[in-house]
Write a protein that holds these residues in place. Structure first.
Motif, PDB file in Angstrom:
ATOM      1  N   MET A   1      81.807  63.159 100.463  1.00 17.50           N
ATOM      2  CA  MET A   1      81.285  64.354  99.838  1.00 17.50           C
ATOM      3  C   MET A   1      82.022  65.556 100.443  1.00 17.50           C
ATOM      4  O   MET A   1      82.043  65.713 101.651  1.00 17.50           O
ATOM      5  CB  MET A   1      79.785  64.411 100.120  1.00 17.50           C
ATOM      6  N   LYS A   2      82.600  66.379  99.611  1.00 17.63           N
ATOM      7  CA  LYS A   2      83.404  67.502 100.088  1.00 17.63           C
ATOM      8  C   LYS A   2      82.553  68.760 100.265  1.00 17.63           C
ATOM      9  O   LYS A   2      81.767  69.123  99.384  1.00 17.63           O
ATOM     10  CB  LYS A   2      84.547  67.772  99.117  1.00 17.63           C
ATOM     11  N   SER A   5      81.315  71.281  97.400  1.00 20.62           N
ATOM     12  CA  SER A   5      81.209  70.663  96.072  1.00 20.62           C
ATOM     13  C   SER A   5      79.769  70.760  95.579  1.00 20.62           C
ATOM     14  O   SER A   5      78.832  70.935  96.371  1.00 20.62           O
ATOM     15  CB  SER A   5      81.637  69.197  96.123  1.00 20.62           C
ATOM     16  N   MET A   6      79.560  70.638  94.277  1.00 19.13           N
ATOM     17  CA  MET A   6      78.188  70.672  93.753  1.00 19.13           C
ATOM     18  C   MET A   6      77.364  69.527  94.327  1.00 19.13           C
ATOM     19  O   MET A   6      76.181  69.705  94.623  1.00 19.13           O
ATOM     20  CB  MET A   6      78.179  70.641  92.223  1.00 19.13           C
ATOM     21  N   GLU A   7      77.979  68.370  94.507  1.00 21.38           N
ATOM     22  CA  GLU A   7      77.272  67.243  95.115  1.00 21.38           C
ATOM     23  C   GLU A   7      76.781  67.631  96.509  1.00 21.38           C
ATOM     24  O   GLU A   7      75.631  67.373  96.879  1.00 21.38           O
ATOM     25  CB  GLU A   7      78.193  66.025  95.180  1.00 21.38           C
ATOM     26  N   TYR A   8      77.638  68.258  97.290  1.00 17.14           N
ATOM     27  CA  TYR A   8      77.288  68.695  98.637  1.00 17.14           C
ATOM     28  C   TYR A   8      76.166  69.735  98.584  1.00 17.14           C
ATOM     29  O   TYR A   8      75.176  69.645  99.325  1.00 17.14           O
ATOM     30  CB  TYR A   8      78.521  69.271  99.336  1.00 17.14           C
ATOM     31  N   VAL A  49      87.090  78.058  98.784  1.00 17.77           N
ATOM     32  CA  VAL A  49      85.916  77.382  98.237  1.00 17.77           C
ATOM     33  C   VAL A  49      84.771  78.383  98.357  1.00 17.77           C
ATOM     34  O   VAL A  49      84.501  78.889  99.440  1.00 17.77           O
ATOM     35  CB  VAL A  49      85.599  76.087  99.021  1.00 17.77           C
ATOM     36  N   ALA A  51      80.715  79.189  97.416  1.00 18.64           N
ATOM     37  CA  ALA A  51      79.443  78.582  97.032  1.00 18.64           C
ATOM     38  C   ALA A  51      78.317  79.548  97.387  1.00 18.64           C
ATOM     39  O   ALA A  51      78.495  80.476  98.171  1.00 18.64           O
ATOM     40  CB  ALA A  51      79.245  77.260  97.760  1.00 18.64           C
ATOM     41  N   GLN A  65      78.495  77.159  92.598  1.00 21.10           N
ATOM     42  CA  GLN A  65      79.874  77.380  93.020  1.00 21.10           C
ATOM     43  C   GLN A  65      80.360  78.662  92.359  1.00 21.10           C
ATOM     44  O   GLN A  65      79.944  78.987  91.240  1.00 21.10           O
ATOM     45  CB  GLN A  65      80.782  76.227  92.593  1.00 21.10           C
ATOM     46  N   TYR A  78      87.896  77.671 106.163  1.00 22.19           N
ATOM     47  CA  TYR A  78      87.245  76.395 105.847  1.00 22.19           C
ATOM     48  C   TYR A  78      86.991  75.590 107.124  1.00 22.19           C
ATOM     49  O   TYR A  78      85.892  75.066 107.325  1.00 22.19           O
ATOM     50  CB  TYR A  78      88.125  75.610 104.872  1.00 22.19           C
TER      51      TYR A  78
END
Length: 95
Positions: A1-2, A5-8, A49, A51, A65, A78
């Motif tokens: 999982m990055k 990311s939306m998953e994160y 990135v 968010a 995001q 980052y």
């Protein structure tokens, strides 16, 4: 999982909202945050990135995001964000 990311972000939302101690400490917080994780091409992060999250009475009610108008914007490379999340760097000192 990055990271970022939306998953994160959805996982952060889920874990935060399920954590009784976090909810106790965040009660009454009604702010929005933008986190900008600056690109580090030499470390495999070719672009920024970005968010964000919205809190209502300490509950994370929305994550996203990209850029939005928010109450606070936190910016760091980052790699600095990664070090903070791994507990290798104090967030107050770093940001």
């Amino acid at each position: 999982m990055k990271l970022g990311s939306m998953e994160y972000l959805e996982e952060v939302k889920k874990r935060s909202n399920e954590d009784a101690e976090y909810r106790r400490l965040a009660k009454g917080e009604n702010e929005s945050y933008t986190m900008i994780m600056k690109a580090e091409p030499d470390k495999g992060v070719p672009e920024d990135v970005i968010a964000g999250e919205q809190l209502k009475d300490g509950e994370v009610v929305e994550v996203w995001q990209g850029v939005r108008d928010t109450d606070f914007t936190l910016t760091a490379n980052y790699g600095v964000w990664v070090d903070i999340l791994r507990g290798q760097l104090n967030a107050v000192k770093a940001l």
